[in-house]
Design a protein around this motif. Structure first.
Motif, short mmCIF file in Angstrom:
data_model
loop_
_atom_site.label_atom_id
_atom_site.label_comp_id
_atom_site.label_asym_id
_atom_site.label_seq_id
_atom_site.Cartn_x
_atom_site.Cartn_y
_atom_site.Cartn_z
N SER A 77 0.83 -1.21 0.00
CA SER A 77 0.00 0.00 0.00
C SER A 77 0.86 1.26 0.00
O SER A 77 0.38 2.35 -0.30
N GLU A 78 2.17 1.09 0.30
CA GLU A 78 3.04 2.26 0.31
C GLU A 78 3.53 2.61 -1.09
O GLU A 78 4.12 3.65 -1.31
N VAL A 79 3.31 1.70 -2.05
CA VAL A 79 3.78 1.95 -3.41
C VAL A 79 2.63 2.53 -4.23
O VAL A 79 1.58 1.92 -4.36
N THR A 80 2.85 3.72 -4.78
CA THR A 80 1.80 4.39 -5.54
C THR A 80 1.87 3.99 -7.01
O THR A 80 2.97 3.92 -7.56
N GLY A 81 0.71 3.78 -7.62
CA GLY A 81 0.68 3.46 -9.05
C GLY A 81 1.30 2.09 -9.32
O GLY A 81 1.15 1.18 -8.52
N GLN A 82 2.00 1.98 -10.46
CA GLN A 82 2.72 0.74 -10.82
C GLN A 82 1.78 -0.48 -10.85
O GLN A 82 2.18 -1.58 -10.45
N THR A 83 0.57 -0.27 -11.32
CA THR A 83 -0.42 -1.35 -11.31
C THR A 83 0.09 -2.59 -12.02
O THR A 83 -0.05 -3.71 -11.53
N PHE A 84 0.68 -2.36 -13.19
CA PHE A 84 1.11 -3.49 -14.03
C PHE A 84 2.23 -4.26 -13.32
O PHE A 84 2.23 -5.49 -13.29
N ALA A 85 3.15 -3.52 -12.72
CA ALA A 85 4.28 -4.16 -12.04
C ALA A 85 3.82 -4.92 -10.81
O ALA A 85 4.24 -6.04 -10.55
N LYS A 86 2.88 -4.32 -10.06
CA LYS A 86 2.40 -4.98 -8.85
C LYS A 86 1.70 -6.28 -9.20
O LYS A 86 1.87 -7.30 -8.52
N ARG A 87 0.91 -6.23 -10.25
CA ARG A 87 0.22 -7.44 -10.70
C ARG A 87 1.26 -8.50 -11.08
O ARG A 87 1.09 -9.68 -10.79
N GLY A 88 2.33 -8.06 -11.74
CA GLY A 88 3.39 -8.99 -12.13
C GLY A 88 4.01 -9.65 -10.91
O GLY A 88 4.24 -10.86 -10.88
N LEU A 89 4.24 -8.86 -9.87
CA LEU A 89 4.83 -9.41 -8.64
C LEU A 89 3.88 -10.40 -7.98
O LEU A 89 4.30 -11.42 -7.44
N GLU A 90 2.58 -10.08 -8.05
CA GLU A 90 1.58 -10.98 -7.47
C GLU A 90 1.62 -12.33 -8.17
O GLU A 90 1.65 -13.38 -7.52
N ILE A 91 1.67 -12.29 -9.50
CA ILE A 91 1.71 -13.54 -10.27
C ILE A 91 2.99 -14.31 -9.94
O ILE A 91 2.97 -15.51 -9.70
N ALA A 92 4.11 -13.56 -9.88
CA ALA A 92 5.40 -14.20 -9.60
C ALA A 92 5.36 -14.89 -8.24
O ALA A 92 5.80 -16.03 -8.09
#
Lengths: 515, 363
Positions: A199-214
């Motif tokens: 929640s401390e990271v703003t934006g970066q939706t695509f990257a966050k989703r990537g990390l979730e998948i990883a």
């Protein structure tokens, strides 16, 4: 008189037994130690002699012979001190000879008779447990390590006299000697104590989703982006969403840390997945493990966890290439003249890098690097290594104004719930295969678990043609698509899952638009 | 004197080390024809040349060397054209410092055809490149030759655009005719040679040097009827081409950029000082007497039938490549919803990915 005491040593990250035999006979008063000993084991003679004297036992003026068998195995370390002392006392009949039979004894002695901690207690006890040994005496500060094993009673020893008293069956009424116990379940409820949260990271939706998948499928991931965009910050958040450890996984990790001596005092188990982020000056031996008698390196320390390599192109080429085999085989074999050692190395590789020497490409307003400079920079990371990366995300810098006025972001806890569900689905599905994650699927298993309907199959084949994917890439896309389907709670892989998997599969230099 | 022999003398003239263009020009003024210059006596020459220059000049008079050079040119499919050759482009003849000879691979522009030079920054962004290839393609369709410098960025995009439309395209080099610079463009070099031509005033193996490129730019300006700048910084090599073009009386076109955009500052200031602002091919064609038939936009959104969600995604995209995060933010869709739409649009060739996960519209 002759006596025998069981002790142990480690080979790689596995324990093995060493028999300590002692014989006291008439003859010249000599203390002999034999059995292919390393320098620190030979020095045990002085430590044991002095420790015995300072604990109130004097060595008789007789011929003492100590043998460590098997005699063909080179012995190193200070694990045998306590066992040698007990064996001599037993041979001198100061301890009833049958009292030591059911024990395995580990520990280093200091000159005043105190028992000092040693490395590798857990692997040694785990081996002893498998061999059916029922009781163990280990240094008090290592006792918790052994306590997680069931079926073996572990006693923590503070000093030599305590051990002798216990073995001679003398009851100490004030402080009875009890085996150490521990509630394993309670260790795991504590949860991961990570400070960073998504929640401390703003934006970066695509990257966050990537990390979730990883995290859900234990896939390797590469982040590319300009300096200060938040690559390292995102990486720090990964531990907060990783699926929980199982006890078996936890014991595997703890063994490695035990051998390397990295467990904290009074720490029984490593209960959260390791997150290792070595600096880029690291040598290939530090990454793979090394030494005359090899000890585990960073890749093994990241076993069942994350190995984060920040500034990937700055790493030494040979260090990076060392990772190729472990990334495929999930373990690492080091060969030495006398033996070869296998270390587990099933880690999730997370790497971060800038897209060019200045870091701002493709923003041509800021980046003035020439095309050849960029190409040279990108090719520092070899194609075979990139081939082993399943997901690639680009991190773009978020304008500072936007950081202040963003709506609430999803917390790590919410993401972790989805990851845990996807993980549970994988665990159930692969219960007979002996694997835990989609990233571990072999090609033949892929056919069984990632079959596509004809429509989806045709779609993927079209994409393969359009983007010129290799066979390896094809399989990686299938694995990632399987994880995405698991996150969505779908039984079958659908077209939308494939689309997403393709978008995340870009770790191809050719594709970087640098011809 | 037969043509072949004449060619050899001119080739000698162009391959004289240590003697500059101006000196040769002066000597040629005295001797009229390179052959006479070649045969001039040392005592005569000493009136014009002194010291090192004279020895260099005398050393260069080695017909065997020139013949070998000619053979090597032929082997590499390079044609050598001198000033008095009938194929030497007329547009170069008018140049004050016209090269004595030029080297050509492939074909020269068809006589009488109009030609446009499309130039701009090497480090152009997606906008600059898209626009360059759009203009190149559309102008090629009208039979206009596209001339550029075979460099990175705008130059490459322009050549590619013309090749896509199967039009004639000419690349003019600032290094030896057989040198591929930048190396990454090797495949483009082959394509340009096949479908157009490559021209240079430098012979074999002349390495690319910073000083040669402004000289190359004067040839680009001379060969073209108009110069189009798609993206240029305040201090850009493309502006040298424009200056040369203005001196030679060519039409200057410029694509506007946003204010404050460093990559377009050069273009905007060109427009301020009188270059024609262009927003489509007709702005150029009109200037050259084409009659404008229909109002045509670069992007015609209304022509494409799309379902709602696709329309929404398509509408947030433009020339400039947008990273997927920005698209997510602007459309409010999730990654899982957005990607199938993007892939669908890409497969219909409405949008493209210049870099992974960056999307822009196709023009």
């Amino acid at each position: 008189m002759y006596s025998k005491v069981l002790s142990g040593t480690v080979h790689g990250v596995d324990g093995c037994h060493i028999n300590v035999e002692a014989d006291v006979s008439n003859g010249l008063p000599v203390f002999d130690m034999v059995g292919y000993l390393g320098a620190e084991v030979r020095e045990a003679k002085e430590r044991v002699r002095t420790a015995l004297r300072n604990s109130g036992f004097s060595l008789p003026a007789r011929h003492i012979t100590v043998n460590l068998s098997p005699a063909n195995l080179h012995k190193e370390g200070s694990t045998f001190d306590l066992a040698i002392a007990v064996a001599i006392l037993s041979a001198m009949e100061m301890i009833p000879p049958n009292a030591v039979e059911e024990y395995v004894i580990l520990g280093e002695l200091s000159l005043n008779g105190e028992v000092r901690p040693v490395n590798g207690v857990l692997p040694m006890l785990s081996y002893a447990q498998k061999q059916g040994v029922k009781k163990a005496i280990v240094p008090a500060s290592n006792a918790l390590e052994g306590a997680v094993l069931s079926g073996i009673e572990v006693y923590g020893a503070m000093n030599l006299s305590e051990v002798v008293r216990h073995l001679s069956n003398e009851k100490d009424m004030e402080k009875p000697w009890e085996p150490v116990r521990i509630n394993v379940g309670q260790l795991f409820t504590a949860g991961a104590d990570t400070e960073a949260d998504f929640s401390e990271v703003t934006g970066q939706t695509f990257a966050k989703r990537g990390l979730e998948i990883a995290a859900a499928g234990f896939h390797n991931l590469l982040m590319v982006g300009p300096p200060g965009a938040g690559k390292s910050m995102l990486a720090q958040c990964i531990p907060s969403i990783l699926p929980a450890l199982t006890l078996d996984e936890s014991i595997e990790i703890t063994k490695i840390y035990s051998v390397k001596g990295l467990l904290k005092e009074q720490q029984a188990l490593i209960t959260s997945r390791p997150f290792r982020s070595p600096h880029h000056t690291l040598s290939s031996a530090a990454l793979s493990g090394g030494g005359g008698i090899p000890v585990p390196g960073e890749m093994s320390l990241a076993h069942n966890g994350v190995l984060f390599l920040d500034e990937l192109p700055e790493f030494k080429r040979e260090a990076l290439e060392v990772m190729r085999q472990p990334l495929e085989d999930k373990r690492l074999t080091l060969s030495r003249v006398h033996a070869s050692y296998t270390f587990p190395a099933d880690f999730m590789l997370v790497a971060a890098m800038n897209p060019c020497p200045c870091g701002y490409y493709p923003d041509r307003r800021r980046c003035h690097c020439s095309e050849s400079m960029i190409r040279r920079y990108l090719t520092k990371v070899s194609q075979p290594l990139l081939d082993r990366i399943d997901l690639c995300v680009e991190i773009t810098s978020v304008p500072v104004e936007q950081l202040r006025q963003r709506a609430r972001e999803e917390t790590s806890e919410q993401i972790q719930k989805r990851v845990a569900m996807a993980h549970e689905r994988q665990r159930k599905r692969y219960i007979k295969e002996g694997i835990l994650f989609n990233s571990q699927l072999s090609v033949s298993q892929l056919e069984r678990y990632c079959s596509l309907s004809s429509e989806e199959g045709a779609f993927l084949l079209d994409a393969v043609k359009q983007y010129q994917f290799s066979a390896r890439a094809y399989h990686r896309i299938l694995r990632v698509a399987r994880t995405i389907a698991d996150l969505a709670g779908e039984q079958r892989i659908l077209k939308e899952h494939l689309c997403e998997a393709i978008a995340y599969h870009n770790a191809n230099l050719k594709y970087w638009n640098v011809e | 004197m037969d043509r072949q022999e004449e060619l050899l003398y001119w080739l000698w003239l162009c391959n004289m080390e240590g003697v500059g263009h101006r000196t040769i020009d002066m000597l040629l003024g005295q001797y009229k024809h390179p052959r006479q210059l070649y045969q001039a006596k040392e005592s005569e020459l000493s009136c014009w040349l002194k010291g090192r220059k004279l020895t260099q000049f005398l050393k260069s008079r080695d017909m065997d060397r020139i013949k070998r050079l000619m053979e090597r040119l032929a082997k590499q499919n390079v044609r050598f054209l001198h000033r008095q050759h009938e194929d030497y482009p007329n547009s170069l003849r008018h140049l004050e410092d016209a090269p004595f000879g030029i080297y050509v691979r492939g074909a020269l522009p068809p006589k009488g055809a109009r030609s446009i030079a499309i130039v701009g920054a090497r480090q152009a962004d997606e906008y600059g490149c898209s626009v360059a290839s759009y203009f190149a393609r559309e102008l090629s369709n009208k039979g206009i030759c596209v001339i550029s410098g075979l460099a990175h960025g705008v130059d490459s995009a322009a050549h590619k655009g013309a090749i896509e439309a199967s039009g004639y395209t000419l690349g003019i080099l600032g290094c030896g005719i057989n040198i591929c610079y930048p190396k990454e463009n090797a495949s483009l070099f082959r394509a340009v040679e096949k479908q157009g031509g490559i021209l240079s005033e430098y012979g074999l193996n002349v390495p690319p040097k910073a000083g040669l490129f402004p000289l190359r730019n004067r040839l680009i300006a001379a060969m073209a009827d108009g110069i189009l700048v798609t993206q240029a910084r305040e201090r850009s090599g493309s502006l040298i081409t424009v200056d040369q073009g203005l001196e030679q009386g060519k039409d200057i076109f410029s694509v506007p950029g946003r204010i404050g955009d460093a990559l377009s500052e050069g273009c905007n200031s060109l427009i301020q000082s009188g270059a024609k602002l262009v927003t489509g091919v007709w702005d150029i064609l009109e200037e050259w007497g084409w009659e404008k038939k229909i109002e045509q936009k670069i992007l015609n959104h209304s022509d494409i039938t799309l379902v709602n969600i696709e329309k929404m995604v398509y509408s947030v995209l433009g020339f400039e490549a947008k990273y997927i995060d920005i698209i997510i933010e602007e459309t409010g869709l999730s990654v899982a919803q957005l990607l199938p739409v993007l892939i669908e649009l890409e497969q219909r060739k409405l949008i493209r990915q210049p870099r992974p996960n960056y999307y822009c519209v196709c023009v």
